[in-house]
Write a protein that holds these residues in place. Structure first.
Motif, PDB file in Angstrom:
ATOM      1  N   VAL A  10       0.883  -1.167   0.000  1.00 59.65           N
ATOM      2  CA  VAL A  10       0.000   0.000   0.000  1.00 59.65           C
ATOM      3  C   VAL A  10       0.918   1.213   0.000  1.00 59.65           C
ATOM      4  O   VAL A  10       1.840   1.305   0.826  1.00 59.65           O
ATOM      5  N   ARG A  11       0.680   2.138  -0.947  1.00 60.93           N
ATOM      6  CA  ARG A  11       1.604   3.267  -1.114  1.00 60.93           C
ATOM      7  C   ARG A  11       0.828   4.565  -1.336  1.00 60.93           C
ATOM      8  O   ARG A  11      -0.288   4.545  -1.847  1.00 60.93           O
ATOM      9  N   THR A  13      -0.090   7.989  -3.294  1.00 60.96           N
ATOM     10  CA  THR A  13      -0.058   8.363  -4.697  1.00 60.96           C
ATOM     11  C   THR A  13       1.174   9.231  -4.948  1.00 60.96           C
ATOM     12  O   THR A  13       1.717   9.862  -4.028  1.00 60.96           O
ATOM     13  N   TYR A  71      -6.040   5.191   9.239  1.00 58.48           N
ATOM     14  CA  TYR A  71      -5.434   4.510   8.099  1.00 58.48           C
ATOM     15  C   TYR A  71      -6.487   4.179   7.035  1.00 58.48           C
ATOM     16  O   TYR A  71      -6.271   4.433   5.835  1.00 58.48           O
ATOM     17  N   LEU A  72      -7.616   3.653   7.467  1.00 65.44           N
ATOM     18  CA  LEU A  72      -8.689   3.322   6.518  1.00 65.44           C
ATOM     19  C   LEU A  72      -9.225   4.581   5.838  1.00 65.44           C
ATOM     20  O   LEU A  72      -9.577   4.547   4.651  1.00 65.44           O
ATOM     21  N   LYS A  75      -7.041   5.466   2.981  1.00 68.90           N
ATOM     22  CA  LYS A  75      -7.316   4.588   1.839  1.00 68.90           C
ATOM     23  C   LYS A  75      -8.620   5.002   1.141  1.00 68.90           C
ATOM     24  O   LYS A  75      -8.689   5.078  -0.087  1.00 68.90           O
ATOM     25  N   GLU A  76      -9.635   5.288   1.945  1.00 67.74           N
ATOM     26  CA  GLU A  76     -10.925   5.692   1.380  1.00 67.74           C
ATOM     27  C   GLU A  76     -10.816   6.997   0.596  1.00 67.74           C
ATOM     28  O   GLU A  76     -11.490   7.186  -0.427  1.00 67.74           O
ATOM     29  N   GLY A  78      -8.302   7.956  -1.096  1.00 61.95           N
ATOM     30  CA  GLY A  78      -7.422   7.811  -2.257  1.00 61.95           C
ATOM     31  C   GLY A  78      -6.008   8.293  -2.040  1.00 61.95           C
ATOM     32  O   GLY A  78      -5.244   8.420  -3.005  1.00 61.95           O
ATOM     33  N   PHE A  80      -3.862   6.620  -0.184  1.00 66.99           N
ATOM     34  CA  PHE A  80      -3.154   5.349  -0.314  1.00 66.99           C
ATOM     35  C   PHE A  80      -3.853   4.469  -1.342  1.00 66.99           C
ATOM     36  O   PHE A  80      -5.094   4.420  -1.384  1.00 66.99           O
ATOM     37  N   THR A  81      -3.079   3.765  -2.137  1.00 65.93           N
ATOM     38  CA  THR A  81      -3.615   2.732  -3.021  1.00 65.93           C
ATOM     39  C   THR A  81      -2.726   1.498  -2.901  1.00 65.93           C
ATOM     40  O   THR A  81      -1.544   1.611  -2.557  1.00 65.93           O
ATOM     41  N   GLN A  82      -3.299   0.340  -3.184  1.00 58.93           N
ATOM     42  CA  GLN A  82      -2.533  -0.900  -3.087  1.00 58.93           C
ATOM     43  C   GLN A  82      -2.202  -1.428  -4.478  1.00 58.93           C
ATOM     44  O   GLN A  82      -3.037  -1.409  -5.381  1.00 58.93           O
ATOM     45  N   GLU A 411       0.387  -4.912   4.754  1.00 59.34           N
ATOM     46  CA  GLU A 411      -0.852  -5.249   5.449  1.00 59.34           C
ATOM     47  C   GLU A 411      -0.866  -6.716   5.874  1.00 59.34           C
ATOM     48  O   GLU A 411      -0.420  -7.593   5.118  1.00 59.34           O
TER      49      GLU A 411
END
Length: 412
Positions: A10-11, A13, A71-72, A75-76, A78, A80-82, A411
Motif C-alpha cells: 500500500v503506497r 499516490t 489509516y482506513l 485509503k478511502e 485515495g 493510499f492505493t494498493q 498489510e
C-alpha cells in the motif's frame, strides 16, 4: 537460504508521497510534531497520532483502534492505493552528504527469523515486543521496514542498477535534504531472478529494527495458532524489510554520558580508571579515538585519552572485544555502578554522528558529569557477534540509512 518475497504494498499516490512520508513520531520534538499535525493533513503522523483530532492524549487499545480508523480513511480518500500484484521495490536514498543507499523492500519469512537465517545482534525488551505485537494485530499494517543487510552480491547489484535506469515511481526530497527514490519491480522474470539470488544467501542480518522483527514473529505465532486453516502463505508469515548490501550500511557509535561519578571524587575516579587504562590528559584539545579499545573521555573541562591495558582485560569471546562491552565491564558497571544500561536514569546516549562538541556541551552544562566516546562497530564485528549467538549491549550502534514511514506499507 533466505526466503525473500514480493508483496502488494500500500503506497501513497505519486503527488502525495512527499507529504505523507514521515520520520518515526518519537523523533520529533513536541513543537515539531504539533507543527506537522497542524499544517499537513496528509502526513503519516496524522495516522499514528489520532488523538490530535480530539486534542487528547490517547493510549493503548483505544489508540490502536483510532490508528486503524485513520489509516482506513487515508485509503478511502485515495491517498493510499494498493498495488494489484506482488512486487519488489527498489529503494534508493541519497543523503545530504551525498552518501547513497540502494536496497530492496520485500517481505521476509518469519520462519527464517525462527531458524536463525535472519540473525540478530541486539537484545529486545519483552514488554515492548508485546506492546508492538498487539499494535500490529489491531491496526493490521506495518509502515516501517526492518533494516536487513546481506553480503554484497554482483547479480543483485546488476539488477538494481538496470532498474534504476528507468523513471522512478517516486522521487522526493525531505526537509533534511535527503532524496528518496522508489522503483516498482513487477516483471516476473526479474522477480524470479531476485528471489533465486536471495535464496542462495545462507544468512542475512538485522541491522536495525530488532523490536519490529521480534514483534512480527510473535504476531505470526499468535495468528498461526489461531488459524485452523493455516497454509503458510498468509501475510502474517512475513514481515516487511529493507535489504541493503553490507557495503552500503553505515554504522556509527553511540557515545555515553553519565550524570555523576557514583560518589567518587574526580581524583579517586581517575585512580580507579588507571587499573585498566593508560590515561593521558589532553587538556582542552578534543581527542577523537581512531583505534579499537581506545576511548575519549571528557571530564571537568578536559579531554582524556583512555587506552585499554590488554594484559589486564581478558577477551574470551567476540563480545568481550566490543568497545561498548569493554566500557561497560571496566568503567560503567564496576566504577560508576550502572548495571541496567537500558533503564538506569543516570546514563544517556548520543549518536556518534554528532561531534565531540555535543559531548563537551552536555557535560559543561552540568547535566552530566562525564562523557565517553568510542569508534563505531564494523560490519564484521556485528556479524560475528550475531553468528556466535551473543548480544551487544544496548545502544552499541547507530545505523543508517533511516527510512521514512508510510512510503511502503505491509498489510496483515
Amino acid at each position: 537460504m533466505a526466503r525473500i518475497y514480493p508483496f502488494k504494498a500500500v503506497r501513497p499516490t505519486r503527488d502525495k508521497v512527499s507529504l505523507v512520508a514521515a520520520r518515526p513520531y518519537q523523533s520529533y520534538s513536541k513543537e515539531q510534531l504539533e507543527s506537522r499535525l497542524r499544517d499537513n493533513p496528509f502526513s503519516f503522523l496524522q495516522i499514528v497520532n489520532p488523538g490530535y483530532r480530539y486534542d487528547k492524549e490517547i493510549s493503548g487499545e483505544s489508540r490502536y483502534n483510532l490508528v486503524r480508523n485513520r489509516y482506513l480513511e487515508f485509503k478511502e480518500d485515495g491517498i493510499f492505493t494498493q498495488d494489484e500484484k506482488p512486487c519488489y521495490y527498489i529503494y534508493k536514498i541519497v543523503d545530504r552528504e551525498q552518501q547513497e543507499f540502494n536496497g530492496i523492500v520485500a517481505a521476509v519469512s518469519n520462519l527464517d527469523y525462527e531458524t536463525d537465517v535472519v540473525r540478530k545482534h541486539e537484545d529486545t525488551i519483552e514488554y515492548r515486543e508485546e506492546i508492538f505485537k498487539e499494535y500490529l494485530k489491531t491496526v493490521g499494517f506495518n509502515a516501517e521496514p526492518v533494516l536487513l543487510t546481506y553480503p554484497d552480491n554482483p547479480a543483485i547489484k546488476s539488477i538494481i542498477n538496470k532498474i534504476q535506469k528507468e523513471r522512478a515511481e517516486f522521487e522526493f526530497t525531505t526537509t533534511y535534504r535527503d532524496t528518496h527514490y522508489l522503483w516498482k519491480v513487477e516483471n516476473e522474470k526479474t522477480i524470479e531472478s531476485l528471489k533465486k539470488e536471495f535464496n542462495e544467501i545462507p544468512t542475512i542480518y538485522i541491522a536495525d529494527g530488532h523490536h519490529r522483527s521480534t514483534s512480527s514473529y510473535l504476531l505470526y505465532k499468535d495468528l498461526k495458532e489461531a488459524n485452523p486453516e493455516h497454509i503458510g502463505n498468509e501475510p502474517y508469515n512475513f514481515f516487511m524489510s529493507y535489504l541493503i548490501p553490507e557495503s552500503d550500511l553505515q554504522i556509527h557509535a553511540f557515545n555515553r554520558l553519565v550524570k555523576d561519578l557514583n560518589g567518587l571524587s574526580k581524583e579517586d575516579f581517575l585512580i580507579q580508571l588507571d587499573t585498566n587504562y593508560r590515561i593521558e590528559n589532553r587538556g582542552k584539545t578534543p581527542y577523537q579515538p581512531i583505534k579499537k579499545h581506545h576511548f575519549s573521555m571528557y571530564l571537568d573541562g578536559d579531554f582524556y585519552s583512555l587506552h585499554l591495558r590488554k594484559t589486564i582485560y581478558n577477551m574470551e569471546t567476540s563480545l568481550d572485544g566490543l568497545d561498548s562491552q569493554i566500557l561497560y565491564k571496566t568503567i560503567l558497571n564496576p566504577i560508576l555502578g550502572i548495571e541496567d544500561l537500558r533503564n538506569d536514569q543516570r546514563i544517556s546516549y548520543i549518536n556518534g554522528k554528532k561531534d565531540l562538541v555535543n559531548i563537551k556541551s552536555s557535560v559543561d552544562s552540568g547535566e552530566f558529569k562525564v562523557g565517553f566516546v568510542m569508534i563505531p562497530v564494523c560490519v564484521e564485528e556485528m556479524k560475528q557477534i550475531a553468528d556466535d549467538g551473543l548480544i551487544m549491549p544496548p545502544k552499541s550502534t547507530y545505523i543508517e540509512p533511516k527510512l521514512r514511514n508510510g512510503v511502503t506499507i505491509y498489510e496483515y
